[in-house]
Scaffold this motif. Structure first.
Motif, PDB file in Angstrom:
ATOM      1  N   LEU A 105       0.829  -1.207   0.000  1.00 33.69           N
ATOM      2  CA  LEU A 105       0.000   0.000   0.000  1.00 33.69           C
ATOM      3  C   LEU A 105       0.864   1.258   0.000  1.00 33.69           C
ATOM      4  O   LEU A 105       0.536   2.256  -0.644  1.00 33.69           O
ATOM      5  CB  LEU A 105      -0.919  -0.005   1.227  1.00 33.69           C
ATOM      6  CG  LEU A 105      -2.060  -1.024   1.175  1.00 33.69           C
ATOM      7  CD1 LEU A 105      -2.670  -1.209   2.559  1.00 33.69           C
ATOM      8  CD2 LEU A 105      -3.136  -0.581   0.175  1.00 33.69           C
ATOM      9  N   ARG A 106       1.978   1.199   0.714  1.00 31.46           N
ATOM     10  CA  ARG A 106       2.861   2.366   0.765  1.00 31.46           C
ATOM     11  C   ARG A 106       3.405   2.680  -0.626  1.00 31.46           C
ATOM     12  O   ARG A 106       3.451   3.835  -1.040  1.00 31.46           O
ATOM     13  CB  ARG A 106       4.007   2.078   1.745  1.00 31.46           C
ATOM     14  CG  ARG A 106       5.031   3.181   1.845  1.00 31.46           C
ATOM     15  CD  ARG A 106       6.016   2.918   2.982  1.00 31.46           C
ATOM     16  NE  ARG A 106       7.111   3.862   2.952  1.00 31.46           N
ATOM     17  CZ  ARG A 106       8.399   3.522   2.879  1.00 31.46           C
ATOM     18  NH1 ARG A 106       8.746   2.246   2.854  1.00 31.46           N
ATOM     19  NH2 ARG A 106       9.330   4.443   2.854  1.00 31.46           N
ATOM     20  N   ARG A 107       3.781   1.641  -1.363  1.00 31.98           N
ATOM     21  CA  ARG A 107       4.318   1.877  -2.705  1.00 31.98           C
ATOM     22  C   ARG A 107       3.259   2.439  -3.642  1.00 31.98           C
ATOM     23  O   ARG A 107       3.529   3.317  -4.448  1.00 31.98           O
ATOM     24  CB  ARG A 107       4.845   0.570  -3.282  1.00 31.98           C
ATOM     25  CG  ARG A 107       6.082   0.132  -2.570  1.00 31.98           C
ATOM     26  CD  ARG A 107       7.152  -0.220  -3.563  1.00 31.98           C
ATOM     27  NE  ARG A 107       7.950  -1.289  -3.012  1.00 31.98           N
ATOM     28  CZ  ARG A 107       8.558  -2.200  -3.731  1.00 31.98           C
ATOM     29  NH1 ARG A 107       8.451  -2.187  -5.037  1.00 31.98           N
ATOM     30  NH2 ARG A 107       9.280  -3.124  -3.160  1.00 31.98           N
ATOM     31  N   ILE A 108       2.047   1.890  -3.548  1.00 27.10           N
ATOM     32  CA  ILE A 108       0.972   2.396  -4.403  1.00 27.10           C
ATOM     33  C   ILE A 108       0.691   3.858  -4.056  1.00 27.10           C
ATOM     34  O   ILE A 108       0.541   4.709  -4.937  1.00 27.10           O
ATOM     35  CB  ILE A 108      -0.302   1.533  -4.235  1.00 27.10           C
ATOM     36  CG1 ILE A 108      -0.037   0.111  -4.745  1.00 27.10           C
ATOM     37  CG2 ILE A 108      -1.483   2.154  -4.968  1.00 27.10           C
ATOM     38  CD1 ILE A 108      -1.163  -0.869  -4.472  1.00 27.10           C
ATOM     39  N   ALA A 109       0.659   4.149  -2.760  1.00 23.69           N
ATOM     40  CA  ALA A 109       0.378   5.524  -2.328  1.00 23.69           C
ATOM     41  C   ALA A 109       1.510   6.468  -2.734  1.00 23.69           C
ATOM     42  O   ALA A 109       1.265   7.616  -3.112  1.00 23.69           O
ATOM     43  CB  ALA A 109       0.161   5.563  -0.813  1.00 23.69           C
ATOM     44  N   GLN A 110       2.748   5.986  -2.686  1.00 23.54           N
ATOM     45  CA  GLN A 110       3.880   6.829  -3.111  1.00 23.54           C
ATOM     46  C   GLN A 110       3.723   7.239  -4.570  1.00 23.54           C
ATOM     47  O   GLN A 110       3.934   8.401  -4.929  1.00 23.54           O
ATOM     48  CB  GLN A 110       5.205   6.078  -2.944  1.00 23.54           C
ATOM     49  CG  GLN A 110       5.714   6.002  -1.510  1.00 23.54           C
ATOM     50  CD  GLN A 110       6.966   5.142  -1.396  1.00 23.54           C
ATOM     51  OE1 GLN A 110       7.235   4.315  -2.267  1.00 23.54           O
ATOM     52  NE2 GLN A 110       7.716   5.317  -0.326  1.00 23.54           N
ATOM     53  N   ALA A 111       3.342   6.271  -5.411  1.00 20.09           N
ATOM     54  CA  ALA A 111       3.171   6.569  -6.836  1.00 20.09           C
ATOM     55  C   ALA A 111       2.067   7.605  -7.022  1.00 20.09           C
ATOM     56  O   ALA A 111       2.179   8.530  -7.839  1.00 20.09           O
ATOM     57  CB  ALA A 111       2.844   5.290  -7.601  1.00 20.09           C
ATOM     58  N   LEU A 119      -8.882   0.756  -4.487  1.00 15.53           N
ATOM     59  CA  LEU A 119      -8.188   1.736  -5.330  1.00 15.53           C
ATOM     60  C   LEU A 119      -9.184   2.750  -5.893  1.00 15.53           C
ATOM     61  O   LEU A 119      -8.912   3.955  -5.925  1.00 15.53           O
ATOM     62  CB  LEU A 119      -7.445   1.025  -6.471  1.00 15.53           C
ATOM     63  CG  LEU A 119      -6.344   0.041  -6.056  1.00 15.53           C
ATOM     64  CD1 LEU A 119      -5.742  -0.639  -7.279  1.00 15.53           C
ATOM     65  CD2 LEU A 119      -5.252   0.730  -5.248  1.00 15.53           C
ATOM     66  N   ASP A 120     -10.352   2.257  -6.316  1.00 14.04           N
ATOM     67  CA  ASP A 120     -11.363   3.156  -6.876  1.00 14.04           C
ATOM     68  C   ASP A 120     -11.880   4.142  -5.832  1.00 14.04           C
ATOM     69  O   ASP A 120     -11.971   5.341  -6.088  1.00 14.04           O
ATOM     70  CB  ASP A 120     -12.539   2.348  -7.449  1.00 14.04           C
ATOM     71  CG  ASP A 120     -12.161   1.659  -8.752  1.00 14.04           C
ATOM     72  OD1 ASP A 120     -11.137   2.057  -9.353  1.00 14.04           O
ATOM     73  OD2 ASP A 120     -12.872   0.722  -9.160  1.00 14.04           O
ATOM     74  N   GLU A 121     -12.217   3.619  -4.647  1.00 12.67           N
ATOM     75  CA  GLU A 121     -12.758   4.488  -3.597  1.00 12.67           C
ATOM     76  C   GLU A 121     -11.793   5.613  -3.246  1.00 12.67           C
ATOM     77  O   GLU A 121     -12.204   6.719  -2.922  1.00 12.67           O
ATOM     78  CB  GLU A 121     -13.036   3.671  -2.327  1.00 12.67           C
ATOM     79  CG  GLU A 121     -14.358   2.926  -2.352  1.00 12.67           C
ATOM     80  CD  GLU A 121     -14.405   1.838  -1.282  1.00 12.67           C
ATOM     81  OE1 GLU A 121     -13.686   1.973  -0.269  1.00 12.67           O
ATOM     82  OE2 GLU A 121     -15.140   0.854  -1.477  1.00 12.67           O
ATOM     83  N   ARG A 122     -10.511   5.305  -3.269  1.00 16.73           N
ATOM     84  CA  ARG A 122      -9.517   6.312  -2.906  1.00 16.73           C
ATOM     85  C   ARG A 122      -9.110   7.180  -4.087  1.00 16.73           C
ATOM     86  O   ARG A 122      -8.324   8.107  -3.918  1.00 16.73           O
ATOM     87  CB  ARG A 122      -8.268   5.635  -2.335  1.00 16.73           C
ATOM     88  CG  ARG A 122      -8.580   4.978  -1.034  1.00 16.73           C
ATOM     89  CD  ARG A 122      -7.437   4.361  -0.327  1.00 16.73           C
ATOM     90  NE  ARG A 122      -7.957   3.923   0.947  1.00 16.73           N
ATOM     91  CZ  ARG A 122      -7.735   4.549   2.100  1.00 16.73           C
ATOM     92  NH1 ARG A 122      -6.959   5.580   2.144  1.00 16.73           N
ATOM     93  NH2 ARG A 122      -8.285   4.116   3.204  1.00 16.73           N
ATOM     94  N   TYR A 168      -5.003   0.418   7.077  1.00 14.10           N
ATOM     95  CA  TYR A 168      -3.607   0.330   6.646  1.00 14.10           C
ATOM     96  C   TYR A 168      -3.361   1.305   5.490  1.00 14.10           C
ATOM     97  O   TYR A 168      -2.308   1.933   5.402  1.00 14.10           O
ATOM     98  CB  TYR A 168      -3.267  -1.098   6.214  1.00 14.10           C
ATOM     99  CG  TYR A 168      -3.037  -2.060   7.357  1.00 14.10           C
ATOM    100  CD1 TYR A 168      -3.697  -1.920   8.567  1.00 14.10           C
ATOM    101  CD2 TYR A 168      -2.135  -3.105   7.237  1.00 14.10           C
ATOM    102  CE1 TYR A 168      -3.480  -2.800   9.616  1.00 14.10           C
ATOM    103  CE2 TYR A 168      -1.910  -3.992   8.282  1.00 14.10           C
ATOM    104  CZ  TYR A 168      -2.588  -3.835   9.464  1.00 14.10           C
ATOM    105  OH  TYR A 168      -2.361  -4.706  10.494  1.00 14.10           O
ATOM    106  N   ALA A 169      -4.342   1.407   4.608  1.00 17.31           N
ATOM    107  CA  ALA A 169      -4.191   2.320   3.466  1.00 17.31           C
ATOM    108  C   ALA A 169      -4.121   3.768   3.943  1.00 17.31           C
ATOM    109  O   ALA A 169      -3.364   4.579   3.396  1.00 17.31           O
ATOM    110  CB  ALA A 169      -5.338   2.123   2.477  1.00 17.31           C
TER     111      ALA A 169
END
Lengths: 220, 220
Positions: free
Chosen positions: A194-200, B113-116, B152-153
């Motif tokens: 999740l951290r990597r996805i959020a970083q992108a 991913l969509d919700e965010r 976590y997200a």
């Protein structure tokens, strides 16, 4: 149920069930004659826990035995059971040959723990692991990343609060322990992805086009 | 400086420096005669980055070459450079033979991913890794842990915001990339250690003695 059904229900091969019985990881069934025993749902439940501790948690056989003894002891608090369990989880070791870096990291970690009133064992394996990572950052010349440890600790505390409340809400001690191990090990993997996805995502928002300069995080 | 001094200053053995030159990971020095070349601080800086990408980031030689090309290209945005870099970082793979679990996890991750409004590639390696972990939780019967993925997200997003702002504040592109790799890889290790220490702390506070029941985390 007989051994064959216990194996089928739990998905654990007969030879493995017998091995767990010999190692004391599973309580004996009720003997019905010289060569047979009867097993019940407590055996199915225990097998599931043992598999999670061994396969997901990578605990050693002897640590699994300790965890089970703690679960079965009426006067061991949930905190102590979780302590035995967590103590057995492997931690990433870091070899840091540089004494200066290690001293620097040790001091930084000690004061972090003190400031937060985290009364954990300053010499535990997991604290050592934290010291090792901080020392590696120092050796690599990335004390800038190390300076973010306070923010990471804030995030870790918030997550840990949710983690513990989640397992504490479960009814059976075996569920608590199993969920703690699975949640700790796989939770790390969830967080990392999740951290990597959020970083992108954040990088696209802040750095995607040549816009205004990005303000750094407020100093902690 | 001569090759010998470049090696001494950077701590990279001469044979390795020559290997990087042959592989195109290091730009040639200024030739002073048929057998000698002169190197400068740009070589020291580049060697440091290459070592971090290979040793800490575990990037392949060919990915390092791509990252360096992105850095050296004037019209590649910082976001795109970081994208190439992150794409090359290895992710934990999870083999999940159970199709039902994988479908369940895929749906859960897609809607997260969509919700965010996270517009990342739903088939990228890191998204696949997230799907794999969620599927494993489903297979183990721990959908309770999976249900915490939103929390976590939240934590991951907060950390990522700090991460990106930290690297964006650095002056040179090489510093940005090096810090991003070191921070991503070692940041995971920092978080994992801190989470365990915090869990022990919270567990001691909430579960240390037989007190009142613990309230579960609010549903996300």
């Amino acid at each position: 149920m007989r051994m064959a059904e216990l194996s089928r229900t739990s998905g654990v091969p007969v030879a493995t069930v017998k091995y767990y019985l010999r190692e004391g990881l599973l309580h004996p069934g009720e003997r019905t004659n010289r060569n047979q025993a009867r097993y019940d749902d407590t055996h199915v439940r225990r097998l599931r826990l043992v598999r999670a501790l061994l396969d997901v948690g990578k605990l050693s056989i002897s640590t699994v035995r300790e965890v089970l003894a703690a679960i079965d002891s009426a006067d061991t608090s949930l905190h102590d059971i979780l302590g035995v369990t967590q103590h057995g989880l492997p931690v990433a070791g870091t070899e840091v040959p540089d004494d200066e870096a290690r001293d620097w990291a040790r001091e930084r970690v000690d004061s972090l723990l003190d400031e937060r009133g985290w009364h954990c064992d300053h010499d535990s394996a997991v604290t050592e692991s934290l010291v090792g990572v901080m020392a590696t950052l120092h050796t690599l010349g990335h004390t800038g990343v190390a300076s973010m440890v306070d923010r990471y600790a804030d995030a870790a505390q918030r997550i840990a609060e949710d983690d513990v409340r989640h397992v504490a809400g479960l009814a059976a001690k075996e569920d608590v322990v199993e969920t703690a191990v699975v949640g700790t090990v796989l939770g790390d993997a969830l967080l990392a992805s999740l951290r990597r996805i959020a970083q992108a995502e954040v990088s696209g928002r802040l750095l995607g086009s040549a816009g205004e300069p990005v303000s750094p995080p407020e100093s902690a």
